[in-house]
Enzyme design. Structure first.
Site, PDB file in Angstrom:
ATOM      1  NE  ARG A 109      -0.578  -4.220   4.961  1.00 57.46           N
ATOM      2  CZ  ARG A 109      -0.976  -3.110   4.374  1.00 57.46           C
ATOM      3  NH1 ARG A 109      -0.290  -2.633   3.327  1.00 57.46           N
ATOM      4  NH2 ARG A 109      -2.052  -2.466   4.800  1.00 57.46           N
ATOM      5  CD  GLU A 163       6.341  -1.911   6.874  1.00 59.33           C
ATOM      6  OE1 GLU A 163       5.508  -1.076   7.304  1.00 59.33           O
ATOM      7  OE2 GLU A 163       6.283  -2.390   5.732  1.00 59.33           O
ATOM      8  CG  HIS A 209       4.213   0.928   4.579  1.00 59.01           C
ATOM      9  ND1 HIS A 209       3.925  -0.211   5.286  1.00 59.01           N
ATOM     10  CD2 HIS A 209       3.128   1.142   3.785  1.00 59.01           C
ATOM     11  CE1 HIS A 209       2.726  -0.662   4.956  1.00 59.01           C
ATOM     12  NE2 HIS A 209       2.219   0.153   4.035  1.00 59.01           N
TER      13      HIS A 209
END
Length: 320
Positions: A231, A260, A279
């Site tokens: 993360r 994000e 991601h």
């Protein structure tokens, strides 16, 4: 008698739906990604597989039938854990589904940074034939893996194939296969100067929030590379950018970020010693199959028999 309901917020293949329905033939099974498919059933749902952030207001206000949430992701930090715990709702995660794809991404990033593949891709775009100072190799180096769960252990296994020394960090400090030395994260500052690669696979908790900051980057080798697939908030991103700009560390492979999508104005897009991926390290053609067969179905069998969950029960105290 009130009919029991289960919601799965994914567009599953028919064969997986049939396997699940065969276990709960008298339940109503609602399956589909679109909100319109499941929204009206939320208050009556006893089980939800695939939590969505908009569910908090719809499910946790007032009376609800919900007793169990099976997430479709490994991390649970985005869930309203306090509210779920207050209603005694059990959570199981999809931890372990990502071991193969994420460990492959970790090594793709490590090898690309080491062998300057990212630099050569940029050169190719301008038709520039240039050595670019290629000299490093990965074999025989030392990797530190922060978070030795399923992903960390698979990464350690691959590292041994490259003849690497593997140093692990985990909450318990318990030894693991393929890990030469294991420590708790409280020892990290003493070990960081020994590492050629720092790989972060930790869950995001109060204890891991911005675990890596300016002090940690100062302790790392100037030749070391950082890989983060956990993360973004585990790292102080501003401190990381400074460390990369001033070549305090050699480079970074980053799949996760504090915000994000990564903001267009972020310097990370332009830094030549950084590889950015959106991601996607856990993406795989086998994702749904592994969640359903390896986690959801075994846990559903436990639930139906009123037995403790056998896979990935979240500990509210630990936050994962």
């Amino acid at each position: 008698m009130k009919q029991r309901r289960m919601i799965i917020t994914q567009n599953l293949d028919k064969r997986y739906i049939e396997q699940i329905q065969s276990l709960i033939p008298n339940w109503e099974l609602i399956v589909g990604r679109d909100r319109i498919v499941w929204e009206e059933h939320l208050k009556e749902a006893e089980v939800i597989a695939g939590w969505k952030k908009e569910m908090k207001e719809l499910v946790l206000q007032g009376e609800s039938s919900l007793r169990w949430v099976q997430t479709w992701s490994a991390g649970v930090n985005s869930l309203p854990l306090t509210d779920l715990q207050a209603q005694d709702i059990q959570i199981t995660s999809a931890n372990g589904v990502h071991a193969y794809p994420i460990s492959e991404t970790i090594f793709a990033l490590m090898l690309s940074l080491t062998r300057k593949i990212h630099t050569y891709v940029r050169n190719q775009q301008t038709k520039m034939w240039h050595h670019s100072g290629m000299k490093l190799e990965l074999h025989g180096k030392t990797v530190g893996i922060f978070g030795v769960g399923a992903i960390g252990q698979e990464t350690a296994k691959i590292a041994k194939a490259f003849g690497m020394k593997v140093i692990g960090f985990r909450h318990s400090g318990k030894p693991a296969e393929y890990v030469d030395e294991m420590y708790k994260t409280t020892n990290m500052n003493d070990i960081l100067p020994k590492l050629d690669y720092v790989v972060i696979t930790l869950p995001l908790t109060k204890q891991t929030y911005q675990l890596f900051g300016a002090e940690q980057f100062e302790r790392m080798k100037s030749s070391s590379f950082l890989i983060n697939i956990s993360r973004g908030e585990v790292i102080d991103e501003k401190a990381l950018i400074r460390a990369l700009k001033h070549e305090r560390i050699a480079g970074a492979g980053l799949d996760v970020f504090e915000t994000e999508p990564l903001q267009e104005e972020s310097p990370l897009w332009e830094l030549e010693n950084v590889i950015v991926t959106p991601h996607t390290s856990g993406s795989t053609e086998y994702y749904d199959e592994r969640v359903v067969k390896d986690i959801l179905i075994p846990n559903l069998k436990n639930y139906l028999e009123a037995e403790p969950f056998s896979i990935n029960l979240v500990d509210y105290q630990k936050g994962y």
